[in-house]
Structures are given as C-alpha cells and as structure tokens.
Design a protein around this motif. Structure first.
Motif, PDB file in Angstrom:
ATOM      1  N   ARG A  45      -7.666  -0.383  -0.832  1.00 24.54           N
ATOM      2  CA  ARG A  45      -6.426   0.259  -1.259  1.00 24.54           C
ATOM      3  C   ARG A  45      -5.536  -0.715  -2.038  1.00 24.54           C
ATOM      4  O   ARG A  45      -4.712  -0.282  -2.862  1.00 24.54           O
ATOM      5  CB  ARG A  45      -5.673   0.829  -0.059  1.00 24.54           C
TER       6      ARG A  45
ATOM      7  N   ASN B 131       0.835  -1.210   0.000  1.00 27.17           N
ATOM      8  CA  ASN B 131       0.000   0.000   0.000  1.00 27.17           C
ATOM      9  C   ASN B 131       0.864   1.253   0.000  1.00 27.17           C
ATOM     10  O   ASN B 131       1.925   1.301   0.615  1.00 27.17           O
ATOM     11  CB  ASN B 131      -0.902   0.023   1.230  1.00 27.17           C
ATOM     12  N   HIS B 132       0.411   2.261  -0.726  1.00 30.83           N
ATOM     13  CA  HIS B 132       1.113   3.545  -0.755  1.00 30.83           C
ATOM     14  C   HIS B 132       0.296   4.584   0.002  1.00 30.83           C
ATOM     15  O   HIS B 132      -0.835   4.329   0.430  1.00 30.83           O
ATOM     16  CB  HIS B 132       1.349   3.995  -2.198  1.00 30.83           C
ATOM     17  N   ASN B 133       0.870   5.751   0.149  1.00 27.13           N
ATOM     18  CA  ASN B 133       0.238   6.806   0.946  1.00 27.13           C
ATOM     19  C   ASN B 133      -0.164   7.990   0.076  1.00 27.13           C
ATOM     20  O   ASN B 133      -0.096   9.140   0.503  1.00 27.13           O
ATOM     21  CB  ASN B 133       1.206   7.262   2.044  1.00 27.13           C
TER      22      ASN B 133
ATOM     23  N   ASN C 175      -2.560  -0.556  -5.758  1.00 24.88           N
ATOM     24  CA  ASN C 175      -1.125  -0.707  -5.556  1.00 24.88           C
ATOM     25  C   ASN C 175      -0.375  -0.652  -6.878  1.00 24.88           C
ATOM     26  O   ASN C 175      -0.923  -0.960  -7.936  1.00 24.88           O
ATOM     27  CB  ASN C 175      -0.822  -2.034  -4.855  1.00 24.88           C
TER      28      ASN C 175
ATOM     29  N   ALA D 277       1.170  13.517  -0.045  1.00 26.36           N
ATOM     30  CA  ALA D 277       0.981  12.240   0.647  1.00 26.36           C
ATOM     31  C   ALA D 277       0.209  12.518   1.927  1.00 26.36           C
ATOM     32  O   ALA D 277       0.224  13.623   2.456  1.00 26.36           O
ATOM     33  CB  ALA D 277       2.326  11.586   0.963  1.00 26.36           C
ATOM     34  N   PHE D 278      -0.460  11.505   2.450  1.00 31.01           N
ATOM     35  CA  PHE D 278      -1.276  11.712   3.636  1.00 31.01           C
ATOM     36  C   PHE D 278      -0.439  12.130   4.834  1.00 31.01           C
ATOM     37  O   PHE D 278      -0.934  12.772   5.750  1.00 31.01           O
ATOM     38  CB  PHE D 278      -2.064  10.437   3.950  1.00 31.01           C
ATOM     39  N   ALA D 279       0.841  11.755   4.848  1.00 26.66           N
ATOM     40  CA  ALA D 279       1.691  12.137   5.983  1.00 26.66           C
ATOM     41  C   ALA D 279       1.815  13.654   6.070  1.00 26.66           C
ATOM     42  O   ALA D 279       2.097  14.204   7.134  1.00 26.66           O
ATOM     43  CB  ALA D 279       3.069  11.503   5.844  1.00 26.66           C
TER      44      ALA D 279
ATOM     45  N   ARG E 217      -7.656  11.191   3.857  1.00 28.61           N
ATOM     46  CA  ARG E 217      -7.744   9.736   3.980  1.00 28.61           C
ATOM     47  C   ARG E 217      -9.205   9.308   4.123  1.00 28.61           C
ATOM     48  O   ARG E 217      -9.645   8.326   3.517  1.00 28.61           O
ATOM     49  CB  ARG E 217      -6.936   9.271   5.190  1.00 28.61           C
TER      50      ARG E 217
END
Length: 589
Positions: A338, A297-299, A342, A315-317, A324
C-alpha cells in the motif's frame, strides 16, 4: 595534605563554584514594563539558549555567575549575570525609533516614536540572525505577530507562490511598497480552496532578503492614503543603501525527518557614485528548498472493483472487508504494498534566483535627486497533484501507467520590476515624480500525467499555458511643512495613474482537449469514450480562456497633519479613485 586528597578537594571546590542553577526570569520593555515576546536568551560562549513566551518569561539551565546574552528585534542587546531569578530590562533601539517613516503619514519630520499610527520596524540584519528561515514570507511570519504566510500543498499554482496575510485579512487587502513605491501583484489567482481563495497577492519571495535594510509595517487601514488595497495595512520594504562594503552569506538546513533541505547563497555590494553622496547597491541571491513528504496509507480502493460493485468513491470504512481483501491479493500478486500508492503531500520543490539594485544620484546643491531601483527574479517549481489510482478507470491509460500515477505540476515564474524618479525641492515644497513598472509571468507544465481521452497516444508531459500581469504606476507627490501654524502643519497632496494588463495564454491542444467528444448532426455533443480529457491534475488553459485585458486607475489624494499641541495631533486624509472598468470611490480617514 597528600596529593590525592588535595586533588579531590580541588575537584569538589570547583564543582561547588560551577554549580548548575535553573535560571527563571522575565524580559521587559524598559519604558512600558511589559513582557517582550520572542526575546532570545543565550549563555555567552555556549550553545544553550531559550526564547521568551507571550508574557516575556523564560527558563534555562546555566552555571551560576555565567553571562547571559539577551536580544530582541527592535531592542538593544544586553548582558546580565545568571542568577536563579532575574528581571531584564531592554531599551528600544534608538536608531529604529529615530528613523523617519515613509508610511502612516507624509510628514517627513515624523519617526516611529511619534507616529500617530502603529508601525513596526523590522531590522533584517538582526532578524536574519534570530530566524532560521531563508525566505522573506517565513521570516516575517515568525517575526511579525500580525503577519502570516502558510505554505500550501497540492494546490496548483498556489503551491509555488505563498499567499500572505496582514491582520488576518486577504492577501489582496495588503499594499506592498518598495522604497515607498507600489509593488505589483502576481498574476496568480489563488484557488483550489487554499488560503486567500479568490484573491491575488504580492509575492514577497521574489525580493532577496539580503537586499533589504529594514521593513516598515503599518498595522492600520490606509486606503484613504495609499489606495483601496491598503485595507489591512501597508508593508514598506526599504532597500539597502550601504556603500564600500561587500557582504556574503551562506545558509542551509534540513528537517529532522531528512527532507525539505534548504540552502541559500547571497552577495550584497555597495559603492559610492559621484561626490554628492550618491550610491549603487547590488544584490544577488540563489535559494533552494527541497520537497517535504508527510504521506501515510489511505483507505481508498486501489484497483478496479467495478465488477464487485465497489468504486473509488468508497472508503473501506464504508465498504465490506471483501474490498480490502481484493486489493491485498492484487498487491501481493504484483509484489507491491500500500505504500506504493500513497499520496505525495508536503511542500513543493522551489529553486529561486534573484538580482536587485538600488541607486541614488543627488545634485551638488542637495535640492534634486535622481533615484532608481528594481530587480529580476526567476523561479522553477515542482509540486504535486492528487494521485490517480488504478481504480479511477476514467482517468487511466493502463498501457502507460498500469498502476496509476501522481502528476507533477511544474512552474516557470518570471518577475521583473523597474522604478525611476526625481525628487525636487522648489522653495518650501518637496516634489516626488516617479514611474514604477512591474511584470509577473507564470507558465504551467504538467508532467508524469496523461490525457485519458487520447489513450495510448497520450504524451506524459504537457505545456498547459499560463498567465501574466503587468502594472505601470505613475505618481506625482507634493508636500510642505508650515512650521508657524500652531505647532506645525504638514500638507501633502498628489495624484496617481495606474495601467494594468492581464493576459492568459492557451496551453497546447493535448493539455485541454477531450478527444472523445463528438458533435452530432443535431448539434448536441456526445462523449463517445467516457474518459477524462485534458492533462490530469491541471488541464491547460483553453482557447476561449485566452485573451488580453486591461484597465486604468486614476487617483487624487490630500493628506494633512496638524500638530495642535505637543501631545495633540489631528491627521486626516481623503482619496478619490476611478477605475475604468467598474467606477469611482471616495475614501477618508
């Protein structure tokens, strides 16, 4: 004694004699007394084994008194009794050490044992038994410490032709020979930030391993002897000459994760020609390598959130939890997860077929020999580009791929080579006149993709064009050994003329054109759609890329080796080269 006690006594006695022991030992070179790296130790008639570390050490469980079989490339195999502590000396293979080498020196009296430069001899018959690898690049990676080849993922053409390196230098700084004659390069220029970026190498995997007798690797710069691309050294592939034999091999395997399955079938046959020691050796090989997948999974933002001020680049970070939550709600509404988004990351699928021949026709008096060798290889590759997520609206055609797509990069690679020559002996002089022709063609195909600027009219498969490299090399080489000059003086000189042609073929219009570009009356170009043009992942070659270009290279060399005493050799070489496109150079060694 009662039978039950007799049986019990016998079992205890046998257990004592068959006691397992931990065998610790070291495998050493019988001459240098240095540890041998990568030696294989196997219990005879068993399945347990071990491999020595960088110091030649190993450890394995065995039954005391059993026999250990020890082998290593370039050494004679040995058998020893299993003990708790054992030291094993291996002698170098006499056959390998006594072979006259083609590389490193043009003195025909020199073998590996008395070569003035470091040369490794790899016996492919032995190597294929020790290595589980099926293609030549991977075999050499595990067998030759100075050689390295790494498979690339999601890297356009480099995913289909593995770049290789000798002594850590670039792929274009190693010269590859077959039977001592220059092998052509590929037409692929490595890019996309891959290993060997900006360079062109030689595709060793076009040569079937079952056609090879042994490989000589010169781990020393040799530009003055062989050409400006021999900076890292020289790899000389010597084809089989065996006759009256038919060998067949079938190999296969799969990774522990259940992907990357490999299989290979090869046939090799040799027969006599004439009554003077002539031969014809033929090889056919087919090879399959399945794709591997190491995805996770990626973000990244999956769906279009531009209305929320969130874009794909985030990115969600670095974004709020709202992003999200939005993606998760859309996934749930469409019964997706999700995992469905991928990226495919791993080896490409490769199908390869090749056929090679090696021929020699000596004269009855032994003073003339006609020789020829060559082959054909075809490869079909299926790799992957980066996934396009639905959030990348400028790349999307939602009517075709509403949830985005991951493009496939396909290849058709044709590789051909042909060499013919004549060896003559006139008086004390040895002549070698030869011509070698090689051609490598790479055609690109992009599938499961779109040209976004065409919107609903876009096809999903494109022919993206390709490139081709042709090389023709003519050589004249002479050498003579003057036995009465000190302990011997070998003189060699000659010339080489090389013609090279490179061609790029344009792809179909839909593979490269942006249909949203409009030229205004004042000559400026405006993008009226704001959508990406060309086939996603790999846009085709455009008309202004297409063309055919050529150059020539002429070279003269002289190479001398003077044996002053039995233990003192002076070896010198000089080479002059002139390229038609950028000038001349002189190199010496």
């Amino acid at each position: 004694m009662k039978p039950i006690y007799l049986l019990l006594f016998s079992v205890i006695s046998l257990s004592a004699f068959a006691q397992d022991i931990n065998v610790r030992g070291r495998v050493l070179d019988a001459i240098t007394n240095e540890g041998i790296i990568g030696a294989t130790i196997k219990i005879k008639d068993g399945t347990t084994g071990a491999v020595t570390d960088v110091n030649g050490n190993f450890s394995l469980m065995s039954v005391k008194g059993s026999t250990l079989e020890v082998s290593a490339v370039g050494y004679k195999a040995a058998e020893v009794a299993a003990q708790s502590s054992v030291s094993i000396l291996l002698s170098s293979s006499v056959n390998d050490l006594s072979n006259v080498t083609v590389i490193g020196t043009r003195d025909v009296n020199r073998s590996v044992a008395n070569s003035p430069v470091p040369i490794d001899i790899i016996n492919l018959k032995t190597a294929t038994k020790l290595s589980p690898q099926l293609d030549l690049n991977q075999m050499l990676t595990y067998l030759e410490p100075s050689f390295n080849s790494v498979r690339q993922s999601s890297s356009d053409g480099t995913e289909h032709i593995d770049p290789a390196s000798l002594r850590g230098l670039g792929p274009d700084q190693t010269l590859v020979l077959i039977n001592g004659k220059r092998r052509h390069n590929t037409s692929l220029l490595n890019n996309q930030g891959t290993f060997g970026n900006g360079s062109v190498g030689t595709d060793l995997n076009t040569i079937p391993s079952s056609a090879i007798d042994h490989i000589e690797i010169l781990r020393d710069g040799a530009s003055a002897q062989y050409g400006s691309d021999a900076i890292a050294g020289v790899i000389n592939i010597v084809l089989k000459k065996n006759t009256n034999t038919l060998n067949a091999g079938l190999s296969g395997g799969i990774t522990s994760l259940g992907d990357g399955a490999t299989s290979a079938l090869n046939l090799n046959w040799g027969g006599n020609l004439g009554k003077n020691g002539g031969f014809l050796n033929l090889t056919g090989e087919v090879y399959y390598r399945g794709k591997t997948s190491r995805t996770q999974n990626h973000n990244l933002i999956i769906f279009d959130q531009s209305a929320l001020g969130n874009y794909f680049a985030y990115a969600f970070a670095n974004d709020s939890a709202i992003s999200r939550a939005y993606d998760d709600s859309v996934l749930a509404s469409q019964n997706l997860t999700r995992d469905d988004f991928n990226f495919q990351v791993g080896d490409a699928q490769i199908k390869n077929g090749s056929a090679f021949y090696n021929l020699s026709l000596p004269s009855s008096n032994g003073r003339m020999e006609f020789y020829s060798f060559g082959g054909f290889s075809y490869r079909d590759g299926d790799g992957f580009g980066f996934r396009r997520l639905p959030s990348e609206y400028e790349n999307m055609v939602y009517s075709i791929f509403p949830n985005g797509f991951q493009p496939n990069t396909g290849s058709h690679i044709y590789d051909e080579s042909f060499a013919a020559g004549l060896r003559l002996k006139t008086g004390e002089w040895n002549w070698d006149i030869s011509n070698t022709l090689g051609d490598n063609r790479f055609d690109f195909f992009v599938n499961n993709t779109v040209n976004a600027s065409m919107q609903g009219a876009s096809p999903t498969s494109f022919s993206a064009g390709g490139h081709e490299f042709l090389q023709n090399t003519t050589n004249i080489d002479l050498d003579r050994n003057f036995k009465n000059v000190l302990k011997g003086f070998n003189l060699a000189f000659g010339g080489e003329f090389r013609y090279e042609q490179y061609q790029i073929r344009e792809g179909e219009e839909a593979s490269w054109k942006n249909f949203g570009l409009t030229t205004l009356p004042d000559g400026t170009v405006e993008d009226t759609l704001g959508l990406a043009g060309g086939s996603q992942s790999f846009p085709g070659f455009q008309p202004y890329n297409a063309g055919k270009h050529s150059r020539t290279n002429g070279a003269l060399y002289v190479d001398g080796a003077l044996q002053i005493t039995d233990k003192w050799l002076i070896d010198a070489a000089a080479r002059f080269e002139n390229y038609s496109d950028f000038g001349s150079a002189v190199s010496g060694k």
